[in-house]
Scaffold this motif. Structure first.
Motif, mmCIF file in Angstrom:
data_model
loop_
_atom_site.group_PDB
_atom_site.id
_atom_site.type_symbol
_atom_site.label_atom_id
_atom_site.label_comp_id
_atom_site.label_asym_id
_atom_site.label_seq_id
_atom_site.Cartn_x
_atom_site.Cartn_y
_atom_site.Cartn_z
ATOM 1 N N MET A 190 -46.882 0.204 -8.122
ATOM 2 C CA MET A 190 -47.555 1.645 -7.329
ATOM 3 C C MET A 190 -47.084 1.452 -6.066
ATOM 4 O O MET A 190 -45.512 2.624 -6.173
ATOM 5 C CB MET A 190 -49.138 2.086 -7.540
ATOM 6 N N LEU A 191 -46.615 0.618 -5.505
ATOM 7 C CA LEU A 191 -46.135 1.096 -3.781
ATOM 8 C C LEU A 191 -44.680 1.119 -4.045
ATOM 9 O O LEU A 191 -44.032 0.845 -2.594
ATOM 10 C CB LEU A 191 -46.791 -0.296 -2.715
ATOM 11 N N ALA A 192 -44.270 0.303 -4.687
ATOM 12 C CA ALA A 192 -42.474 -0.051 -5.111
ATOM 13 C C ALA A 192 -41.946 1.702 -5.490
ATOM 14 O O ALA A 192 -40.360 1.746 -5.322
ATOM 15 C CB ALA A 192 -42.223 -0.517 -6.096
ATOM 16 N N LEU A 193 -42.788 2.230 -5.892
ATOM 17 C CA LEU A 193 -41.879 3.870 -6.819
ATOM 18 C C LEU A 193 -42.474 4.353 -5.295
ATOM 19 O O LEU A 193 -43.221 4.527 -4.722
ATOM 20 C CB LEU A 193 -43.588 4.258 -7.338
ATOM 21 N N PRO A 194 -41.384 5.578 -6.141
ATOM 22 C CA PRO A 194 -40.900 6.440 -4.729
ATOM 23 C C PRO A 194 -42.557 7.720 -4.719
ATOM 24 O O PRO A 194 -42.714 8.185 -5.912
ATOM 25 C CB PRO A 194 -39.281 7.340 -5.339
ATOM 26 N N GLY A 195 -42.567 8.597 -3.469
ATOM 27 C CA GLY A 195 -43.575 9.607 -4.163
ATOM 28 C C GLY A 195 -44.822 8.675 -2.449
ATOM 29 O O GLY A 195 -44.211 8.147 -1.754
ATOM 30 N N LEU B 129 -38.842 2.708 0.592
ATOM 31 C CA LEU B 129 -39.105 3.185 -0.539
ATOM 32 C C LEU B 129 -39.677 4.532 -1.458
ATOM 33 O O LEU B 129 -39.442 4.981 -2.693
ATOM 34 C CB LEU B 129 -39.475 1.781 -1.453
ATOM 35 N N GLY B 130 -40.895 4.260 -0.350
ATOM 36 C CA GLY B 130 -41.242 5.847 -0.580
ATOM 37 C C GLY B 130 -40.260 7.363 -0.507
ATOM 38 O O GLY B 130 -40.210 7.875 -1.569
ATOM 39 N N GLU B 131 -38.849 7.223 -0.124
ATOM 40 C CA GLU B 131 -38.331 8.324 -0.046
ATOM 41 C C GLU B 131 -37.266 8.074 -0.525
ATOM 42 O O GLU B 131 -36.242 8.870 -0.936
ATOM 43 C CB GLU B 131 -37.353 7.843 1.372
#
Length: 561
Positions: free
Chosen positions: A389-394, A495-497
């Protein structure tokens, strides 16, 4: 995913949910409070979160742990005072942490001055118009206006005694009878809540998480709906007496006009146009399909909405790939970020949930006599799921204690339960108490460091001692240190971007490439029975568990370059 305001803080923020009753207790009454939260804010800074979201702290009789609000502009003495709230916001801002508060607009407490006035006024009065009062059916009005059920079990209608003592009208409560639903067709209700928004924005609050955001407007005429009631009630339901359609109490089109108005209020507090000054809203909207849920995050409405489809997805690679793809497709269509979540105060914690057989219906609480989760398996999968989850953009939301790997208290004595679901379901659903147990801070202290006394408002399981903060702080491989590493790397790598590509690594693997501004990061979650090799010479950045001779074992996620 790129949009003109792609750098806005909320598009990729990691936000930590604090359940005030259970985070930290300074005064020793066994219930968490705002001063206790202030004491622990440095811990959250060191964890690496961008903001905190506080569940309700308003004046309330606590029939539903504060989600029954009697005064939206004051703090319940149970938690502290308005000066304590101001001090919390100031201290959080000093530490670089934004503060989001819960807003509960679907219903008030039955002890709210408006509802008390409605009970004292006659049928058809302006006071009653603020709520959903209706005449009953039958010659004597003794049958409820329709057949709706409460989410907590039992009928969604309660009959009142009129001021002269005779049996009178019925009022709607989609939850507990002490939580009467407001009439959002009434302009006065809309004006009141815009005033409440401004009250908290003026005190420096950075945003709102909106409770039951999909429930404010009901279908005209309040038609019967005999299906079993759940929060995930907006999905098309198959019923023998009715074609597929949305439930009449959830996700009605009229809610969007309300949130467009709220977005304008929030926008008026950012006069500079700098996205770092944005005040935001996040929707708790249990809405399917994803395309319909995305309507809540159109540019004129909410900034974020919890991705409950992701939370509900079984631990299967195909299912995870599908929900990730459909989530991005829906949210990209309206230019919104996807906001990921795995646990909160309303669901079994994912360290327990993922220890149950994959694909079974998510239980509403687990207790004595129920099938028990595999704690070791559940934690291993929970760490892997969070790393994915924490590797996914957003954006992403974390629930307090998940960074410790806390499970639900699945053996809590039933006589200790306080969730109204337990009683109203006639003891068929244990409810949410298991995920709301107070935090363990010190393994050798009274109440595991939650407060100065032994007593806690819900009992803590013995397993929490080994998971306390002091037992994990600085320990290589601990869940706490894994979370700290994930949040640090996520921020450093941005990573969020990023944007996302799918790799083919086999049917039992979720394999993605995050094309982040700092360069590509490969993300591989192995849900299969055998270890999966990654590219020779790859630089492993992070793994949710030990690798096996360089390969990724079952129920493990790895980030690499």
């Amino acid at each position: 995913m790129a949009t003109p305001d792609d750098s806005a803080w909320w598009r990729n923020a990691v936000i930590y949910q604090i359940y005030p009753r259970s985070f930290a207790d300074r005064d020793g009454d066994g219930i968490g409070d705002l001063p206790g939260i202030i004491d622990r804010l440095p811990y959250l800074r060191d964890l690496g979160v961008d903001a905190v979201w506080l569940s309700p702290f308003y004046v309330s009789p606590q029939a539903d742990a504060g989600y029954d609000v009697a005064d939206y502009r004051d703090i319940d003495p149970l938690f502290g005072s308005l000066p304590d709230a101001d001090a919390l916001v100031a201290r959080a801002h000093e530490l670089g942490i934004r503060v989001i508060v819960d807003l509960v607009p679907n219903h008030t407490s039955d002890e709210h001055p408006w509802f008390r006035a409605a009970l004292a006024a006659p049928a058809g009065s302006p006071e009653r118009e603020r709520y959903m009062f209706r005449d009953g059916q039958g010659a004597d009005g003794s049958t409820p206006p329709n057949d709706w059920e409460s989410v907590f079990g039992g009928p969604a209608w309660t009959r009142v005694a009129e001021p002269d003592g005779t049996p009178g009208q019925w009022y709607l409560h989609l939850f507990d009878p002490k939580q009467p639903d407001l009439n959002w067709e009434l302009p006065q209700v809309r004006e009141e809540f815009e005033s409440i928004l401004r009250f908290w924005l003026d005190r420096g609050i950075d945003g709102f998480r909106v409770d039951v955001a999909h429930g404010l407007i009901k279908e005209a005429g309040l038609p019967d709906w005999s299906a079993h009631q759940t929060m995930l009630g907006s999905a098309d339901a198959e019923q023998s007496d009715r074609p597929r359609r949305r439930a009449p109490m959830w996700d009605q089109d009229g809610v969007h006009e309300i949130y467009e108005s709220w977005r304008r209020v929030l926008g008026s507090y950012n006069t500079t146009g700098d996205s770092r000054a944005d005040r935001i809203m996040c929707a708790e909207a249990w809405v399917t399909p994803a395309e319909r849920a995305a309507r809540y995050v159109r540019p004129t409405e909410f900034h974020q909405a919890f991705n409950f489809d992701f939370l509900e997805t079984p631990w299967r690679a195909e299912s995870l790939r599908e929900v990730i793809a459909s989530s991005y497709a829906a949210n990209d269509s309206v230019g919104a970020p996807t906001t990921w979540v795995l646990s909160n105060h309303d669901v079994v914690r994912h360290a327990s949930r993922l220890g149950l057989p994959a694909g079974e219906r998510r239980p509403n609480g687990i207790g004595v006599g129920d099938p028990q989760p595999d704690a070791v398996l559940g934690l291993r999968r929970a760490r892997a799921a969070t790393a994915l989850m924490l590797a996914l953009p957003g954006g992403a939301y974390l629930y307090q204690g998940e960074e410790l790997g806390l499970p639900d208290h699945t053996l809590m004595p039933d006589d200790a339960r306080q969730d109204p679901t337990w009683e109203r379901s006639q003891h068929t659903e244990r409810g949410r108490d298991g995920c709301r147990v107070p935090m363990p801070w010190r393994s050798d202290a009274p109440s595991y460091g939650f407060g100065p006394g032994e007593h806690t408002w819900l009992p803590q399981p013995e397993s929490y001692a080994a998971l306390a903060v002091d037992r994990q702080d600085g320990v290589t491989g601990s869940t706490l240190e894994l979370y700290r590493s994930m949040l640090r790397l996520r921020r450093e790598l941005r990573l969020g971007e990023g944007s996302l590509e799918v790799e083919d690594h086999g049917s039992d693997v979720v394999s993605l490439i995050n094309d982040a501004p700092t360069g590509q990061v490969h993300v591989l979650a192995n849900l299969g029975a055998e270890p999966v090799a990654i590219r020779e010479g790859a630089q492993v950045l992070l793994a949710s568990g030990p690798l096996a001779d360089g390969a990724v074992p079952t129920d493990t996620t790895v980030w690499y370059r």
